[in-house]
Design an enzyme around this catalytic site. Sequence first.
Site, PDB file in Angstrom:
ATOM      1  N   ASP A 223       1.231  -1.142   0.142  1.00 55.52           N
ATOM      2  CA  ASP A 223      -0.001   0.177  -0.175  1.00 55.52           C
ATOM      3  C   ASP A 223       1.135   1.287  -0.198  1.00 55.52           C
ATOM      4  O   ASP A 223       2.256   0.866   0.641  1.00 55.52           O
ATOM      5  CB  ASP A 223      -1.136  -0.148   0.906  1.00 55.52           C
ATOM      6  CG  ASP A 223      -2.243   0.988   0.832  1.00 55.52           C
ATOM      7  OD1 ASP A 223      -2.890   1.799  -0.030  1.00 55.52           O
ATOM      8  OD2 ASP A 223      -2.570   1.010   2.095  1.00 55.52           O
ATOM      9  N   TRP A 224       0.165   2.351  -0.583  1.00 54.50           N
ATOM     10  CA  TRP A 224       1.225   3.266  -0.729  1.00 54.50           C
ATOM     11  C   TRP A 224       1.397   4.114   0.766  1.00 54.50           C
ATOM     12  O   TRP A 224       1.706   4.590   1.484  1.00 54.50           O
ATOM     13  CB  TRP A 224       0.487   4.537  -1.081  1.00 54.50           C
ATOM     14  CG  TRP A 224       0.837   4.506  -3.138  1.00 54.50           C
ATOM     15  CD1 TRP A 224       0.296   5.377  -4.053  1.00 54.50           C
ATOM     16  CD2 TRP A 224       0.917   3.453  -3.303  1.00 54.50           C
ATOM     17  NE1 TRP A 224       0.570   4.709  -4.920  1.00 54.50           N
ATOM     18  CE2 TRP A 224       0.658   3.876  -5.660  1.00 54.50           C
ATOM     19  CE3 TRP A 224       0.723   1.669  -3.207  1.00 54.50           C
ATOM     20  CZ2 TRP A 224       0.652   2.563  -6.277  1.00 54.50           C
ATOM     21  CZ3 TRP A 224       0.260   1.138  -4.078  1.00 54.50           C
ATOM     22  CH2 TRP A 224       0.839   1.753  -5.851  1.00 54.50           C
TER      23      TRP A 224
END
Length: 797
Positions: A223-224
Amino acid sequence: MGEPESGLLVGKVDVARKVRLLTGATVWRTHDEPDIGLRSIVVSDGPIGVRGQGWDERSTSLALPSPTALAATWDVDLVRRLGVLLAAEARRKGVDVLLAPTLNLHRSPFAGRHFECFSEDPLLTGRIGAAYITGVQSGGVAATAKHYVANDSETERMTLDVDVDDRTLHEVYLAPFEAAVRAGVWVVMSAYNGVNGTTMSESPLLAEPLKGSWGFDGLVVSDWGAIRSTAASANAAQDLAMPGPESPWNDLVAAVGSGEVPESALDLKVERLLRLAARVGALDGSTPEPEPKEVEGAAPHELLREAVAASTVLLRNDGTLPLSPGVKVAVLGPNAATARIQGGGSAGVYPESVVSFVDGLAEVAEVVHAPGVRLADRPAPLTTANARHPHHGEPGVLVRVLDADGAELTAEHRFLGRVLEVPLVDGARTIEVHGRLTADVTGDWTLSVAGFGRLTLDVDGERLVDEDVPLDTDDPAVIHLTPPYRQASAHLAAGTTVDLVARRELREHTGTATVLAADPPRLSDADELARAVGMARVSDVAVVVVGTTDEIESEGFDRTSLALPGRQDELVRAVRAVNERTVVVVNSGGPVELPWRDEVAAVLLTWFPGQEAGHGLADVLFGAREPGGRLPTTWAARGDDVPVSNVVPDRGVLRYDEGLHVGYRAWHRSDARPAYWFGHGLGYTTWAYEQVTATGSGVRVRVRNTGDRAGREVVQVYVTRPDSAVERPARWLGGWAVASAGPGDAVEVDVEVPARAYQHWTADGWATEPGVFTLLVGRSAGDTPLTLGERSPHVAE
């Protein structure tokens, strides 16, 4: 499809270039490597559409119904066809990887991102998710199963640690991801949160079961910003760090040199990256799937319209629906003219067009409209409907990037006053949004600016806002999508035009999101309500659209109440008092309280229905299509009754103390009863369940259409074992099938109940308890008129 031998290509790349490949080049792209024929891989957020690289309202997208709506269809073929449509959208926008679907569960209705997840049940989530993946990847676009795993709430989502026992983890939360791997998903995203003490980008769960017993051969992307270490995450089965170019993995060259991380670990990651590149056509010599030309005979807008009706759940109907042609309809409520078609956060897209509920119904009936009540939502950004470029007068606004002296560096004509991304160049210090607003109502307008850093707002050269807004969060959803507002009031006369200039200072780590908004004066609450009631009194039917706001259902925070915001309950009861044919349409992504549900003529759920909202609702209300939906999650009568409600960590730990008992499973051992069970939904006919018999792979069920029109029924089979030596839920979904029949006709459907439905997880893996399991057959988790006590062919003597 052909896939070049990635292992041979890895040997052509030195350590520094391997490290470069394993961190994003930008927020939305990976690095290229021309020497081995690798171009950049482009990714985009989903799941209701393909936004493309970045946030720009000039790049529009087809907008599907929300994942809760897709799961409400219980229709794997329809979801697969919608996946094909998304693949075509991705190819149109040059996107290789769609960051969807979300396979986390509706552990609690208070979860803020509930709308972006499919269901409270792992089997329904897994089958609908697999259909979505199959459709997307049939067009040569990678789907991404996210967020692996137990990312089921938003409070402290970046740092919380989930405490969950191994059996619950495997039987409930990992199960949809296993289904995704079995469906051939090409990408899995590791979550922000930790599980049992280890953050997911470093978790052993990435190796086993994901890449081990499940055999996942694709890429694990973070995930970012979820990767916070160098060696620990690189030594795990994590493959790609996003976004870039800044990342803890930029230090991997030194880590390999010091022996902290073996180069062989990088080789395995690069091999998986190259395999993904081959699958999506980003590697020379690969032959990806052909680009989808059309969606199997259905025009995109017609498919989206079909999906709205197929996902609409009819909770209650006293016979008022379907409506007859020629009726006069008062369409009331705060969401009626501006339907909420999607939830807030990174899942959002800019739709190419939106058919509101008012507009859709106006095509088939005489319609009058009033909002009845107003909701306290975020300020309304300037749009092409009310703002003009200050120089050439075209609809929209001027967005400029300025240096420290106020000199212009870049300038763009934009369509919205909500500007999330702008091109930045060296020396950029300020973002300016400038538009000319023509007032259409006389009164005190609320004018707003949003962002971090120093904010100013000028109206005809007079400064009304000048404030420094410090960064007080590290949540990317807040920083990049929903920065704080500062407001002022200005008295404007109808027909006059004012010059609005909003500026925000650019500071490190604060993003670029900037908003210039203007909200007109409103009627008093009493006058607003009276106007709606007056319309209802003189209409044949009143359709009241109620729902939530962007400040209630969104990424980045959880809900604290299931009550409808504002005075919407009061509106429903006031309208019902003057019109007994009151139909309530609930426009929310997840459960809300419906205290008047037994008082009105009919209640429908549209979820967040996507851009064809109004057309789909009109089809259902006037009987052109069945309300095909069935609940993918149980709806409580009151928020206080919800058996699993804790979404707030205690000292950083969120304990899943309920174990296996989530959703309808928890309700079956609760003293409270829900308003509507998982699986519930009515059509425009009635059904009798007549017989169930065993088959080699499940059961055969005979149902009869006892109504006066053709219809569709979702036949559900639940498994139970009250005398089990193993702790189990009271019942759990084993399978379902769809029955369609004309009036008076009987039809038989086969429902497969797979071996996994009878298994439980142990320290040694999956096991099956000998003996008899009982199968319950019906139309919801709380309505199962047929019972079959049968020794499954999968169960040992």
